[in-house]
Structure formats: C-alpha cells, structure tokens
Design an enzyme around this catalytic site. Structure first.
Site, PDB file in Angstrom:
ATOM      1  N   LYS A 195     123.031  91.033  11.174  1.00 50.26           N
ATOM      2  CA  LYS A 195     122.521  89.735   9.816  1.00 50.26           C
ATOM      3  C   LYS A 195     122.270  88.806  11.129  1.00 50.26           C
ATOM      4  O   LYS A 195     122.939  88.410  12.106  1.00 50.26           O
ATOM      5  CB  LYS A 195     124.087  89.478   9.888  1.00 50.26           C
ATOM      6  CG  LYS A 195     124.125  87.666   9.305  1.00 50.26           C
ATOM      7  CD  LYS A 195     124.997  87.345   8.050  1.00 50.26           C
ATOM      8  CE  LYS A 195     125.350  85.760   7.971  1.00 50.26           C
ATOM      9  NZ  LYS A 195     126.787  86.073   7.162  1.00 50.26           N
ATOM     10  N   LYS A 248     120.116  91.919   6.970  1.00 48.88           N
ATOM     11  CA  LYS A 248     120.245  90.039   5.753  1.00 48.88           C
ATOM     12  C   LYS A 248     119.082  89.278   7.136  1.00 48.88           C
ATOM     13  O   LYS A 248     119.849  88.787   8.369  1.00 48.88           O
ATOM     14  CB  LYS A 248     121.674  90.112   6.056  1.00 48.88           C
ATOM     15  CG  LYS A 248     121.507  88.789   5.147  1.00 48.88           C
ATOM     16  CD  LYS A 248     122.710  88.549   5.054  1.00 48.88           C
ATOM     17  CE  LYS A 248     122.789  86.320   4.208  1.00 48.88           C
ATOM     18  NZ  LYS A 248     124.062  86.073   4.405  1.00 48.88           N
TER      19      LYS A 248
HETATM   20  C1  PBG Z   1     129.026  84.000   5.414  1.00 48.24           C
HETATM   21  C2  PBG Z   1     127.296  84.044   4.359  1.00 48.24           C
HETATM   22  C3  PBG Z   1     126.533  83.974   4.812  1.00 48.24           C
HETATM   23  C4  PBG Z   1     125.373  84.724   3.430  1.00 48.24           C
HETATM   24  C5  PBG Z   1     126.531  85.665   2.792  1.00 48.24           C
HETATM   25  N1  PBG Z   1     127.709  85.174   3.715  1.00 48.24           N
HETATM   26  C6  PBG Z   1     125.936  82.356   4.699  1.00 48.24           C
HETATM   27  C7  PBG Z   1     126.058  81.723   7.110  1.00 48.24           C
HETATM   28  O1  PBG Z   1     126.192  82.963   7.364  1.00 48.24           O
HETATM   29  O2  PBG Z   1     125.653  80.864   6.889  1.00 48.24           O
HETATM   30  C8  PBG Z   1     123.653  83.961   2.780  1.00 48.24           C
HETATM   31  C9  PBG Z   1     123.131  84.257   1.477  1.00 48.24           C
HETATM   32  C10 PBG Z   1     121.837  83.593   1.302  1.00 48.24           C
HETATM   33  O3  PBG Z   1     121.432  82.833   1.712  1.00 48.24           O
HETATM   34  O4  PBG Z   1     121.933  83.613   0.197  1.00 48.24           O
HETATM   35  N2  PBG Z   1     129.544  84.544   6.012  1.00 48.24           N
END
Ligand code: PBG
Length: 324
Positions: A195, A248
């Site tokens: 991520k 992601k």
């Molecule tokens: C939280 C999380 C995030 C997303 C999914 N889980 C946001 C972040 O890390 O700020 C992002 C999902 C999206 O942008 O559609 N940990």
C-alpha cells in the site's frame, strides 16, 4: 512470416472474431464493492467527491447490499464512520461498534454476500493516523494488539474475512495468532500488502472522514517509486500467513500487480481507489471521456496485469455494463 503473409488485422475484423480471440475476460466474480457504514437510521449522505457513493446507516446499507448482490456483485468491504473518535480508536474494536453491527445486519439480510471488514484505525482515531501515537509518531508495536482485537471483533460479528490496511509491520502475524487462538482459523486475511502513500486516496478521506489531523502517512505507507520493496512487503505478509495479497492503488501500479502475479501463487487483489474513481466521474461529467468504455478498459487492464480480485467503486457500473 512477415507482411504480406501475416496480417494481424484479420482477427480484428468483426465483433465475432474479436470476441473469440479475447485474452482477458472481465466478469463480476472477482469484484468487491466498498461501503461506508455510519450511525443512525435512514441515513444516506452522499460523498460529494465520489458521485454515487454514500455514507449509509446500517438499515440503508443492508438494502443497498441486497441490490448489489441481486446485480451479481459477489462481495463487499466495509469501512466505518464511528459516532465518536478517541486517541486509541476504541470504536474500531468495540463489539457494538459501527462495523460489527453492519457486518451482523448485512450477513443476516444477504447471507451469501461475501463480507470483508477493513481493519485500520484511521477512521476511529481523533488524530486520523492508522495507529496509536507516541509523540508525533505512530507506535508500530503498540498498535498491533489493537488491530488484532478489531479483526477478532469483526470475525466474531460474522465477517467472511478481514483486510488490514494500516501498514504496520507484523500485523498479519498478530491478527493470524489472535484469530487462531480464538477459534477463527478459518477466517482469511486479505492483506493490503503493498500500500503506497498515494495522493489518489483524497476522496476516500472525505468519505471515511479519516484525514490525518497533522502530518501524513509517509512514515508507514510505501514510497511510490519502490517496486522491489513492494515485493518484499508481499513476501513478508505471505510468510506471516496472508491468504490474499493486495496492491494499492491500482492504475499507477500495474507493474507491481504484474510482478506480484508472476512471483506469488496466491490470489492477487488490487484496490481501484477513490481518486481513480473520481477522476473518471469528473471527466465524464464534463463530457471529456466516454465513461462506460473507460470503466471497462480500466477494470480489464487490472485483470490483464494479473489481479484476480478488484476492489472498486465501479462495481455497480460494471454490473450494468456486463449485462448489456
Ligand atoms: C485506511 C484506508 C484508506 C483507503 C482504504 N483504507 C485510506 C488511507 O490510507 O488514507 C483508501 C481507499 C480509497 O482511496 O479508495 N487505512
């Protein structure tokens, strides 16, 4: 056999021929639709930056989930907007918190819908970071037991699987051990393994009300230029017991998805995140692009890159387009 013997245009000439030789086929089978559960009753609050997406109270959410399931969408992932936030995100792991209540209601109303629970603290902490703080830093090891507790709570509520998105080191081990000790050996972990600290999450932070109150997430989420490190992250999560590995965001990280697919033999997921969704919706509203074609092209590209599973706010659109 170069030209004029070989002519690749021969197999592109008609829709029928193109259909026969298509290498990648998009279906609904691997799609997961994200949802935001909020307190109250009869609540449906549209997210301005994500047309078609809304925060929903549990009663409304169940009806939405029925509709999605009837359209052929096999799975959802739940995020929660708590009634109150605090320094340790306690509503994230409370048994009567918003997500456990949503899981219970959705599983009761739509038993065959596969329900994943996102595991993270940023929606539940008053500072908006994904773990507990020590000074201005997120304390990795102090966060692990809280994540494990949240995952256990969601499993107890009836979730089909848990998906940690916090990027703490060692969270998969912590969650796996806690689930196993409590009799939840059968609950899979879909790890947000690679991520990245991405600007594409902007609209989600509106939807989940999870914008950090100071600083950013670059000290725990990955640095976008790093591909080898992404594979290392995935390898560690696999060793710790992750069942599915996620990349992601998706659109700007197709190379990581492909490398993950070639390297690992577990299902690979990708998260087609909020910013990727909102860009398409905004351009379509201006009539600058053909939205339907773009959606199919993007989702097909994720599959072609090697993703088996796609988390996407376009799930409804995909259901409509694939039926047509
Ligand atoms: C939280 C999380 C995030 C997303 C999914 N889980 C946001 C972040 O890390 O700020 C992002 C999902 C999206 O942008 O559609 N940990």
């Amino acid at each position: 056999m170069p030209f004029p013997i070989e002519r690749l245009r021969r197999l592109r000439r008609t829709p029928g021929l193109r259909r026969m030789v298509r290498e990648t086929r998009l279906t609904l089978d691997g799609l997961i639709e994200p949802h935001f559960a909020c307190p109250g009753e009869h609540v449906r609050r549209d997210v301005a930056s994500m047309p078609g997406c809304a925060q929903m109270s549990v009663d409304v959410l169940v009806e939405e989930c029925k509709r999605s399931f009837d359209l052929g969408i096999p799975s959802i992932i739940l995020f929660g907007i708590p009634s109150a936030k605090d320094a340790v995100g306690s509503e994230g792991y409370a048994r009567d918190g918003i997500v456990p209540r949503a899981i219970e209601a959705v599983k009761k109303g739509v038993p065959d819908l596969v329900v994943w629970a996102d595991v993270c603290m940023c929606e539940y902490t008053d500072h908006g970071h994904c773990g507990v703080l020590k000074g201005e830093e997120v304390d990795n090891d102090a966060t692990l037991p809280l994540l494990a507790k949240a995952a256990l709570t969601y499993a107890q509520a009836g979730a089909d699987g848990v998906a940690p998105s916090d990027m703490m080191d060692g969270r998969v081990t912590a969650i796996r051990e806690t689930l196993d000790e409590s009799g939840y050996q059968h609950i899979p972990i879909m790890s947000y393994a690679a991520k990245f600290a991405s600007a594409f999450y902007g609209p989600f932070r509106d939807a989940a009300e999870s914008t950090p109150q100071f600083g950013d997430r670059r000290a725990y989420q990955m640095d976008p230029p790093n591909a080898r490190e992404a594979l290392h992250e995935m390898e560690l999560d696999l060793d710790e017991g992750a069942d599915i590995l996620m990349v992601k965001p998706a659109l700007a990280y197709l190379d990581i998805i492909r490398q993950a697919r070639d390297r690992f033999d577990v299902p690979i997921a990708c998260y087609n995140v909020s910013g990727e969704f909102s860009m398409v919706k905004a351009a379509a509203r201006n009539d600058w692009i053909d939205e339907d074609r773009i959606i199919l092209e993007m989702l097909t590209a994720f599959h072609r890159a090697g993703a088996d599973i796609i988390l996407t706010y376009f799930a409804r659109d995909a259901a409509r387009l694939l039926r047509a």
